[in-house]
Scaffold this active site. Structure first.
Site, PDB file in Angstrom:
ATOM      1  N   TYR A 163       0.341   5.833  -3.890  1.00 51.80           N
ATOM      2  CA  TYR A 163       0.291   4.705  -2.960  1.00 51.80           C
ATOM      3  C   TYR A 163       1.222   3.580  -3.426  1.00 51.80           C
ATOM      4  O   TYR A 163       1.994   3.021  -2.633  1.00 51.80           O
ATOM      5  CB  TYR A 163      -1.169   4.234  -2.908  1.00 51.80           C
ATOM      6  CG  TYR A 163      -1.446   3.064  -2.006  1.00 51.80           C
ATOM      7  CD1 TYR A 163      -1.408   3.208  -0.612  1.00 51.80           C
ATOM      8  CD2 TYR A 163      -1.767   1.819  -2.534  1.00 51.80           C
ATOM      9  CE1 TYR A 163      -1.680   2.138   0.216  1.00 51.80           C
ATOM     10  CE2 TYR A 163      -2.046   0.737  -1.708  1.00 51.80           C
ATOM     11  CZ  TYR A 163      -2.000   0.900  -0.332  1.00 51.80           C
ATOM     12  OH  TYR A 163      -2.274  -0.152   0.482  1.00 51.80           O
ATOM     13  N   LYS A 167       4.415   2.004  -1.438  1.00 53.52           N
ATOM     14  CA  LYS A 167       4.385   0.599  -1.035  1.00 53.52           C
ATOM     15  C   LYS A 167       5.587  -0.170  -1.571  1.00 53.52           C
ATOM     16  O   LYS A 167       6.083  -1.085  -0.924  1.00 53.52           O
ATOM     17  CB  LYS A 167       3.073  -0.051  -1.509  1.00 53.52           C
ATOM     18  CG  LYS A 167       1.876   0.379  -0.646  1.00 53.52           C
ATOM     19  CD  LYS A 167       2.132   0.020   0.806  1.00 53.52           C
ATOM     20  CE  LYS A 167       0.987   0.341   1.742  1.00 53.52           C
ATOM     21  NZ  LYS A 167       1.377   0.173   3.164  1.00 53.52           N
TER      22      LYS A 167
END
Ligand SMILES: *[C@@H]1O[C@H](CO)[C@@H](O)[C@H](O)[C@H]1NC(C)=O
Ligand SMILES: *[C@@H]1O[C@H](CO)[C@@H](O)[C@H](O)[C@H]1NC(C)=O
Ligand SMILES: *[C@@H]1O[C@H](CO)[C@@H](O)[C@H](O)[C@H]1NC(C)=O
Ligand SMILES: *[C@@H]1O[C@H](CO)[C@@H](O)[C@H](O)[C@H]1NC(C)=O
Ligand SMILES: *[C@@H]1O[C@H](CO)[C@@H](O)[C@H](O)[C@H]1NC(C)=O
Ligand SMILES: *[C@@H]1O[C@H](CO)[C@@H](O)[C@H](O)[C@H]1NC(C)=O
Ligand SMILES: *[C@@H]1O[C@H](CO)[C@@H](O)[C@H](O)[C@H]1NC(C)=O
Ligand SMILES: *[C@@H]1O[C@H](CO)[C@@H](O)[C@H](O)[C@H]1NC(C)=O
Ligand SMILES: *[C@@H]1O[C@H](CO)[C@@H](O)[C@H](O)[C@H]1NC(C)=O
Length: 722
Positions: A163, A167
């Protein structure tokens, strides 16, 4: 002020079934936008599939009188989502890349599948949806994109390797979209929210969770997407009714070695580590150009080296020189053995071996560059030498310099002027010989871009004034071609700035190719003045003042126009090929004048001769640089150049063998085509300012022999190179 309206705008929000996305969709719709509510409708791990989430939001918008349609496609099929906007509302103005999924696991346990899924939804999804909208944004010259990042990306977070990677990748995507979109009014920003949502509900404690309302973040997103907001390429963090801009910053850093010839050892790094990691004076480099330019300048050790004791030994105020420095400088400013009287600047055993007078600028400039005088000149303003432009130069030679010696220079800032857009810093540099006698006085005037507006004065009584040149036509002009290697030679006299040699660096600094040093052009101009008005005798030189206005490219031809007024010779220097003026307001003060061109043996071109001579030199240079240029022409041309309709010169361009020379074709060579043209028309034609066909029709160009062949000459036009 008026309410921010989105009437007529079409907004696509991905992942709008709940949480932040839903909140954006509702707020946009309430401000008049037509909204595409995209939601896969899955559970929070992104694997189920239902249509309820999007439908419910659309229902809510419609029940309040707003316009919305649902879309259930995955963001990796971005074009389908954009198509929904076009089909229903006929356009698209704003893309909010909000869709996301979470699957936390420690790094060691992430499977390929987990990795790919996360990168697909967050990164590829933002890419696909934004790219599908991009052509419409460009066409309508308006677009707003938001990508959603996370503190887990900016800062990292345990268990979120996949993640975090996705991001932070989005930040890079947004930064580049902002740059590429700028000229089409397409803004792209990163939002870093901390909001209560499906993604965070069981990660955050309940009391905090209650304050993290999506409704407190949605207004930030609306403002960023409004046509009146010009923010782009930024990262905006927001939570609980608070917002802030986040930047990547860089510390001042530290040199790891004392000179460019040293290596760096791991121990050097260890010893400098606290300076390397010191963030006291950190700042954001703004863009990659600025960042690289600043870095290069630091590498050159030009930035505030007085703070580095090792460094100040290298560039001290003491300047020691011998015959090699003297000769190298003379070569740098174009002195040449092809001019008989120049030999005395180039040969250490010459009976009259001499220092060219403007060599006296070198110790002063080296001393000023290595001194923190300039960078500390403006109270409470910090700036980089990359912002400093050399504006004007004055040199006065009090005593002719010996051909070797040791000089000491003292610099003083004598005035700092506030010119609004920038500051002008006036530095006086006095140079002394070993006996303490003052031998040189220099005044260096620099302009510091962006350092103005400090409520300072705007006029100085200490500045050496430029001269207004007489309004009559010049009394004399001298034309002189710089070498393609001119800057490569000149820089060895002390100004090693890569701007003058490194093509990559010069592009970053905003020039297509490396540029010549202003002080090199100054040397050319003073040489020209001494040829004409001082019998090339360096001891007649007293002083020079000039302003630098435009850069010169190595290989261009300089023309110095001169006006003789008693012992002062006014001059102005321009580029023949572009007609741009590069040195203005200049004058040379002589002890006495010896008008002397008749006695000079100038083998090189000179303004008494023809302007077109440089065109033929240039032709030969270009053929040498790229012999394939003549392959397609393959003919032999004779140019009969006229001046006031009288034959003035004949040139042969043998474009079978690639030889361009003055005079008729060598014996046994038969020209294919003869062109007859006035000197100035030849220059204009070669520079692309006069179309050959027009010249021919107007009778300015006469062609004998093979006319078709003449048409192929255009590929040799100078404009392609300059
Ligand atoms: C990220 O990787 C973890 C660990 O493998 C995995 O459990 C999780 O599903 C991944 N996240 C997503 C959203 O795919
Ligand atoms: C952006 O807008 C602000 C006012 O909202 C203005 O002060 C600023 O100069 C603008 N910047 C640019 C680059 O247009
Ligand atoms: C930070 O900048 C100030 C002002 O230029 C300077 O005095 C100070 O030494 C710098 N500190 C560091 C650690 O570079
Ligand atoms: C010079 O740099 C050091 C760190 O290397 C810093 O501590 C010091 O304040 C600086 N001095 C000046 C005069 O800027
Ligand atoms: C050196 O200068 C003197 C005095 O001007 C002159 O007479 C002499 O010819 C010069 N020598 C050479 C080799 O040019
Ligand atoms: C510079 O900043 C210091 C500290 O903020 C202040 O005391 C001083 O007056 C300022 N000097 C000038 C010339 O503005
Ligand atoms: C210079 O400053 C004076 C006095 O503050 C002001 O009247 C004048 O307009 C300024 N000139 C320029 C060129 O800024
Ligand atoms: C310029 O950049 C190119 C591409 O990055 C590189 O291959 C080349 O070596 C660089 N040239 C110099 C002089 O650094
Ligand atoms: C061109 O000039 C040369 C040398 O002056 C002359 O011999 C020749 O006849 C001229 N050619 C034409 C076509 O005028």
């Amino acid at each position: 002020m008026a309410e921010l309206s989105f009437n007529g705008r079409v907004v696509v929000v991905t992942g709008a079934g709940a949480g932040l996305g839903k909140s954006y969709a509702l707020l946009f719709a309430s401000r008049g936008a037509s909204v595409v509510v995209n939601d896969l409708g899955g559970g929070r791990s992104g694997d189920g599939s239902s249509t309820k989430a999007a439908d419910a939001v659309v229902q809510e918008i419609r029940s309040k009188g707003g316009k919305a349609v649902p879309n259930y496609d995955s963001v990796v099929d971005g074009e389908k989502i954009i198509q929904t906007a076009l089909d229903n509302f006929g356009r698209v103005d704003v893309v909010i890349n909000n869709a996301g999924i979470l699957r936390d696991r420690s790094f060691a346990r992430i499977s390929d599948n987990d990795w790919n899924l996360i990168l697909d939804v967050h990164l590829k999804g933002a890419f696909k949806v934004s790219q599908a909208a991009w052509p419409y944004f460009r066409k309508q010259n308006f677009g707003r994109i938001i990508v959603t990042s996370s503190c887990a990306g900016l800062l990292g977070n345990f268990g979120q390797a996949n993640y975090s990677a996705a991001k932070m990748a989005l930040v890079g995507l947004s930064n580049t979209l902002a740059i590429e979109g700028r000229k089409n009014n397409i803004n792209c920003n990163v939002l870093v929210p901390t909001a209560a949502s499906r993604l965070t509900e069981d990660i955050l404690p309940p009391d905090l969770y209650n304050e993290l309302k999506p409704e407190l973040i949605a207004p930030v997103v609306l403002w960023l997407c409004h046509e009146s907001c010009n923010e782009t390429g930024s990262i905006i963090e927001s939570a609980a009714g608070w917002a802030a801009k986040v930047q990547v910053v860089r510390g001042a850093g530290s040199l790891l070695r004392k000179s460019i010839t040293d290596i760096v050892t791991p121990e050097d790094v260890r010893d400098k580590w606290s300076a390397v990691t010191d963030m006291t004076n950190a700042s954001s480099p703004g863009n990659i150009q600025e960042s690289t330019v600043n870095l290069m300048i630091r590498l050159e050790g030009l930035k505030n080296p007085s703070n580095d004791s090792k460094f100040s030994e290298q560039y001290s105020d003491v300047f020691t020189y011998g015959y090699k420095e003297v000769i190298l400088y003379a070569l740098g400013i174009g002195s040449s053995v092809s001019i008989n009287s120049d030999l005395k600047y180039l040969y250490e055993s010459h009976e009259n071996f001499s220092v060219f007078p403007t060599f006296g600028i070198i110790p002063a400039v080296i001393s000023v560059m290595s001194n923190s005088a300039i960078t500390n000149a403006i109270p409470n303003k910090t700036f980089d030498l990359s912002q400093v432009l050399h504006g004007e130069q004055y040199l006065e030679v009090l005593t002719s310099l010996p051909t070797e010696g040791k000089l000491k220079t003292e610099c003083n800032v004598v005035d700092v002027l506030d010119k609004g857009k920038g500051a002008v810093i006036i530095v006086d540099a006095d140079t002394y010989d070993e006996n303490g006698n003052k031998v040189l006085y220099n005044q260096i005037v620099t302009f510091v871009v962006g350092a103005g507006n400090f409520n300072g004065k705007n006029q100085s009584t200490k500045i050496k004034l430029l001269a207004n040149q007489p309004s009559r036509a010049p009394d004399y002009s001298f034309v002189d071609k710089t070498l393609i290697d001119q800057a490569a030679i000149y820089r060895l006299s002390g100004d090693l700035n890569p701007l003058h040699i490194d093509p990559n660096f010069s592009i970053l600094a905003g020039h297509k190719t490396p540029i010549l040093h202003g002080l090199c052009s100054l040397g050319f101009a003073v040489r020209h003045v001494l040829y004409k008005y001082a019998n090339n005798n360096p001891s007649l030189f007293k002083a020079v003042k000039v302003r630098f206005t435009k850069p010169v490219l190595p290989g261009q031809t300089l023309k110095t126009d001169m006006w003789h007024e008693n012992t002062r010779i006014h001059f102005q220097t321009s580029i023949v090929e572009t007609k741009q003026t590069v040195l203005t307001g200049g004058y040379v003060e002589l002890h006495s004048v010896q008008d002397s061109t008749s006695k000079l043996h100038l083998n090189r071109i000179n303004a008494d001769e023809l302007n077109s001579n440089i065109i033929f030199d240039g032709m030969q240079d270009r053929i040498n640089a790229d012999p394939s240029l003549i392959k397609k022409i393959n003919g032999i041309f004779v140019y009969n150049i006229t001046k006031n309709n009288k034959p003035a010169a004949t040139w042969t361009a043998d474009l079978k063998t690639g030889k361009v020379y003055k005079g008729n074709p060598k014996e046994g060579i038969k020209p294919d085509t003869t062109l007859i043209i006035e000197d100035d028309d030849m220059v204009d034609m070669a520079l692309g300012k006069l179309n050959p066909q027009v010249a021919f029709l107007k009778g300015k160009l006469k062609v004998k022999g093979n006319i078709m062949l003449a048409q192929k000459l255009r590929s040799l036009s100078m404009e392609t190179k300059l």
